[in-house]
Design an enzyme around this catalytic site. Structure first.
Site, PDB file in Angstrom:
ATOM      1  N   SER A  21      42.378  52.278  42.239  1.00  0.00           N
ATOM      2  CA  SER A  21      42.091  53.608  42.764  1.00  0.00           C
ATOM      3  C   SER A  21      43.278  54.258  43.452  1.00  0.00           C
ATOM      4  CB  SER A  21      40.916  53.540  43.752  1.00  0.00           C
ATOM      5  OG  SER A  21      41.235  52.706  44.852  1.00  0.00           O
ATOM      6  N   SER A 146      52.717  38.240  46.664  1.00  0.00           N
ATOM      7  CA  SER A 146      53.589  39.019  47.530  1.00  0.00           C
ATOM      8  C   SER A 146      54.770  38.166  47.962  1.00  0.00           C
ATOM      9  CB  SER A 146      52.833  39.491  48.778  1.00  0.00           C
ATOM     10  OG  SER A 146      53.719  40.022  49.740  1.00  0.00           O
ATOM     11  N   TYR A 160      47.160  37.482  55.555  1.00  0.00           N
ATOM     12  CA  TYR A 160      47.736  38.042  54.330  1.00  0.00           C
ATOM     13  C   TYR A 160      48.706  37.053  53.685  1.00  0.00           C
ATOM     14  CZ  TYR A 160      50.180  41.298  51.246  1.00  0.00           C
ATOM     15  OH  TYR A 160      50.729  41.918  50.151  1.00  0.00           O
ATOM     16  N   ALA A 162      48.913  33.813  54.060  1.00  0.00           N
ATOM     17  CA  ALA A 162      48.195  32.639  53.570  1.00  0.00           C
ATOM     18  C   ALA A 162      47.481  32.933  52.264  1.00  0.00           C
ATOM     19  CB  ALA A 162      47.201  32.163  54.626  1.00  0.00           C
ATOM     20  N   LYS A 164      48.206  35.189  49.977  1.00  0.00           N
ATOM     21  CA  LYS A 164      49.135  35.407  48.877  1.00  0.00           C
ATOM     22  C   LYS A 164      49.837  34.112  48.462  1.00  0.00           C
ATOM     23  CE  LYS A 164      48.424  39.809  48.272  1.00  0.00           C
ATOM     24  NZ  LYS A 164      47.820  40.324  47.015  1.00  0.00           N
TER      25      LYS A 164
END
Length: 254
Positions: A21, A146, A160, A162, A164
């Site tokens: 989106s 990431s 975040y 962890a 990724k």
């Protein structure tokens, strides 16, 4: 005769892009359509998917939209069923839906941590699982990890980072399970600093403060990352599986 450029084409393939989106998800959908794929666009904000659908159709391909909360396995299954009902098959999955937070570890609540893991890791697994049951040989799953999985950016991003990092481990395991037995390649991409909804939430001046760390000395262009995804989804990457391609302007090279 097949040329080398033909190997990068995705004509008549069907690709699912989650988180389609806004931001990078829109760039991925546009690039996949330009390479010849039809699109299944999934996100929680269904109304914003219509803009992405228009971009895909402008590129001459078909698109369907599905509202989905991918933290729920049933929602992931519904996305795949919509793809099968609409197009008859699924060849590519781009696991892009994700959530970023920057909360100090001593103050992060269990609910905040679990929400990130549910979307960034569990949601990717539910989508991969549902696709893995129906994808034909020659298909590809691209998990968007990431650079935070590999290096710290100095922000408090325990959940975040962890999630990724775990996604890279998931990629490796699914590739071992499925590449030989099912003919499904599974790879990950670890982007560095690209403009997105998440980077819009960074402190003012943060990205500029990080540029001296980058040999490229600039943020990435979403079209550069989208081209990487098209490559990994295409027959040109037919011998690439189980690995993570870092696209970070050289950040992790230092």
């Amino acid at each position: 005769m097949t040329t080398v450029l033909d190997r990068f084409r995705l004509d008549d393939k069907v690709a699912i892009v989650t988180g389609a989106s806004s931001g990078l998800g829109v760039a991925f959908a546009k690039a996949l359509a330009e390479a010849g794929a039809d699109l299944v666009l999934a996100a929680r904000r269904a109304e914003r998917l219509e803009t992405t659908r228009a971009i895909v159709e402008q590129a001459g391909r078909r698109a369907i939209t599905v509202s989905a909360n991918l933290a729920e396995p049933e929602s992931a299954q519904a996305v795949v069923e919509a793809a099968i009902n609409g197009f008859g098959h699924v060849d590519i999955l781009v696991n892009n839906a994700g959530k970023g937070t920057a909360v100090p570890a001593t103050r992060e609540t269990p609910e905040q941590f679990r929400e990130v893991i549910d979307i960034n890791l569990n949601g990717c697994y539910w989508m991969a699982q549902a696709c893995g049951r129906v994808m034909p040989p020659g298909s590809a799953i691209i998990n968007i990890s990431s650079v935070a999985a590999l290096a710290s950016g100095g922000l408090p991003q325990a959940a975040y980072s962890a999630s990724k990092a775990a996604l890279i481990g998931l990629t490796r395991d699914l590739a071992v399970q499925w590449t030989g037995r099912k003919g499904i390649r599974v790879v990950a991409v670890a982007p560095g600093y690209f403009p997105s909804e998440m980077t819009d939430q960074f402190p003012d001046g943060y990205i500029d403060s990080q540029l001296p760390r980058l040999p490229a000395a600039r943020p990435g262009d979403p079209e550069e990352l989208a081209a990487t995804v098209v490559f990994l989804a295409s027959p040109a990457a037919g011998y690439i599986t189980g690995t993570t391609l870092v696209v970070d302007g050289g950040l992790t090279a230092l």
